[in-house]
Design an enzyme around this catalytic site. Structure first.
Site, PDB file in Angstrom:
ATOM      1  N   ARG A 245      74.064  -6.239 -61.571  1.00 59.91           N
ATOM      2  CA  ARG A 245      75.602  -5.676 -61.811  1.00 59.91           C
ATOM      3  C   ARG A 245      76.145  -6.924 -61.564  1.00 59.91           C
ATOM      4  O   ARG A 245      75.723  -7.922 -60.697  1.00 59.91           O
ATOM      5  CB  ARG A 245      75.829  -4.839 -60.632  1.00 59.91           C
ATOM      6  CG  ARG A 245      75.185  -2.975 -61.174  1.00 59.91           C
ATOM      7  CD  ARG A 245      75.840  -2.417 -62.246  1.00 59.91           C
ATOM      8  NE  ARG A 245      75.540  -1.380 -62.832  1.00 59.91           N
ATOM      9  CZ  ARG A 245      74.618  -1.014 -63.759  1.00 59.91           C
ATOM     10  NH1 ARG A 245      73.711  -1.972 -64.209  1.00 59.91           N
ATOM     11  NH2 ARG A 245      73.990   0.345 -63.865  1.00 59.91           N
ATOM     12  N   GLU A 274      83.694  -5.953 -66.612  1.00 62.36           N
ATOM     13  CA  GLU A 274      83.206  -5.565 -67.940  1.00 62.36           C
ATOM     14  C   GLU A 274      84.187  -4.285 -68.410  1.00 62.36           C
ATOM     15  O   GLU A 274      84.688  -3.687 -67.493  1.00 62.36           O
ATOM     16  CB  GLU A 274      81.773  -4.876 -67.538  1.00 62.36           C
ATOM     17  CG  GLU A 274      80.562  -5.811 -67.481  1.00 62.36           C
ATOM     18  CD  GLU A 274      79.248  -5.036 -67.207  1.00 62.36           C
ATOM     19  OE1 GLU A 274      79.292  -3.874 -68.052  1.00 62.36           O
ATOM     20  OE2 GLU A 274      78.681  -5.797 -66.622  1.00 62.36           O
ATOM     21  N   HIS A 292      75.941  -6.690 -71.506  1.00 59.27           N
ATOM     22  CA  HIS A 292      75.170  -5.497 -70.692  1.00 59.27           C
ATOM     23  C   HIS A 292      74.397  -4.839 -71.471  1.00 59.27           C
ATOM     24  O   HIS A 292      74.305  -3.551 -71.881  1.00 59.27           O
ATOM     25  CB  HIS A 292      76.182  -4.225 -70.022  1.00 59.27           C
ATOM     26  CG  HIS A 292      75.469  -3.547 -68.913  1.00 59.27           C
ATOM     27  ND1 HIS A 292      76.381  -3.279 -67.838  1.00 59.27           N
ATOM     28  CD2 HIS A 292      74.506  -3.289 -68.730  1.00 59.27           C
ATOM     29  CE1 HIS A 292      75.667  -2.546 -67.156  1.00 59.27           C
ATOM     30  NE2 HIS A 292      74.684  -2.404 -67.542  1.00 59.27           N
TER      31      HIS A 292
HETATM   32  C1  DGY Z   1      71.246   0.852 -66.154  1.00 60.81           C
HETATM   33  O1  DGY Z   1      70.587   1.950 -66.598  1.00 60.81           O
HETATM   34  O2  DGY Z   1      71.742   0.785 -64.998  1.00 60.81           O
HETATM   35  C2  DGY Z   1      71.730  -0.263 -67.036  1.00 60.81           C
HETATM   36  O3  DGY Z   1      72.161  -1.308 -66.251  1.00 60.81           O
HETATM   37  C3  DGY Z   1      72.445   0.024 -68.172  1.00 60.81           C
HETATM   38  O4  DGY Z   1      73.733   0.600 -67.790  1.00 60.81           O
END
Ligand code: DGY
Length: 333
Positions: A245, A274, A292
């Site tokens: 993240r 984002e 992402h």
């Molecule tokens: C998740 O599944 O957490 C991925 O980052 C897609 O958002």
């Protein structure tokens, strides 16, 4: 006898997902879809959820205490993502709201992308393609976009969950890499052997790796886990890749490390703010940045939606969640 439509649970599917995958949900419940795929503001989401029993969300929808307060009927929140840092799980638990996520189905696809981002960053795929498309390539030269090797080097993986372990397997078996990892708790010896990986403290990992891959979930305690101090510990010319993240990395510090030449390259599939990247990232050299998409193969994204749907079907029919997140109830009481 067909069920009384008045009694059917009401569900919101917050984004445009895959209609054919969601057909069983449509048949079972009263479902409000979002065919335009627009992201609702917090206030709009509260309005849409005021009369709903369940919701199927993506990483873009935030479920917090204020929303739960305004949506007293809500009993089940199913995110199609594996990460659930966009959901206040404690607030859900306090109100008996079941929270589910979608682990496993995206592991291999995301690990593929982690390797792609590492290779693309280390070998400067993004910048070299932009250079060529801009008509700037005049002649072959020996050091043009000469990046760093991936094969045979040392990869440090921070976060050795399912995705971290899948990356370790690829790195060790496919690229002959030595794999180090950092996790709060070392893996069981059998899992370590299977991953061909050795535990290090975070500082040791940063100092001993040629490439560092962040594959851990986000929590407040991990905010800016990689800041100026950690970047300084990394080897000169090293690569940093983030598929976890955005909040894990201090972005101005990362940009400074790229400008100074201390870092060889970086690959980011996630970033703070984002969908709008901090301009310091866009100005930084040797940075490969993607929107992402680590889990975004079509089969995997369909599977992720299916998992979220199956969880909603189970919970709103009175059963146990198939993939409850830790700390939330498994079923509606
Ligand atoms: C998740 O599944 O957490 C991925 O980052 C897609 O958002």
């Amino acid at each position: 006898m067909s069920p009384d439509p008045v009694q059917r649970p009401r569900v919101l599917v917050a984004r445009r997902l895959f209609d054919d995958v969601l057909e069983p949900l449509r048949q079972a419940f009263d479902v409000q879809f979002n065919p335009r795929d627009d992201i609702a503001s917090a206030a709009e989401l509260r309005t849409q959820l005021a009369d709903k029993d369940g919701v199927l969300i993506t990483a873009s929808e935030r479920i917090d205490a204020a929303l739960l307060e305004a949506c007293p009927r809500l009993r089940a929140v199913a995110t199609m993502t594996v990460g659930f840092d966009h959901i206040d799980v404690a607030a859900c638990a306090a109100r008996g709201v079941v929270v589910t996520h979608a682990p496993d189905v995206l592991t291999e696809t995301t690990a593929d992308f982690g390797m792609a981002l590492l290779l693309g960053a280390a070998r400067q795929l993004g910048e070299s393609e932009r250079y060529l498309r801009a008509g700037r390539w005049k002649s072959w030269s020996a050091d043009l976009f000469a990046g760093s090797d991936v094969h045979g080097t040392t990869l440090g993986i921070v976060g050795m969950g399912r995705i971290g372990r899948a990356i370790a397997r690829r790195a060790a078996l496919g690229f002959g890499m030595r794999v180090l990892y950092h996790n709060r708790k070392p893996l069981e010896p059998a899992q370590e052997r299977e991953s061909s990986a050795s535990w290090r403290s975070l500082d040791e990992l940063l100092e001993q790796s040629d490439h560092v891959m962040l594959a851990l979930p986000y929590s407040e305690s991990a905010r800016h886990l990689i800041g100026a101090g950690q970047l300084a510990r990394m080897r000169r010319g090293a690569t940093l890749v983030n598929i976890g993240r955005g909040g894990l990395v201090d972005e101005p510090a990362l940009a400074a490390a790229l400008h100074s030449g201390h870092l060889g390259a970086a690959g980011l599939d996630v970033f703070e703010g984002e969908p709008v990247p901090n301009p310091v990232l866009l100005d930084a050299p040797r940075l490969l940045i993607t929107p992402h998409i680590a889990s975004a193969s079509l089969p995997t994204r369909r599977d992720m939606v299916r998992v979220a749907m199956d969880n909603l079907l189970a919970v709103l029919r009175g059963g146990e969640a198939l993939n409850p997140v830790p700390g939330a109830p498994r079923a509606v009481r």
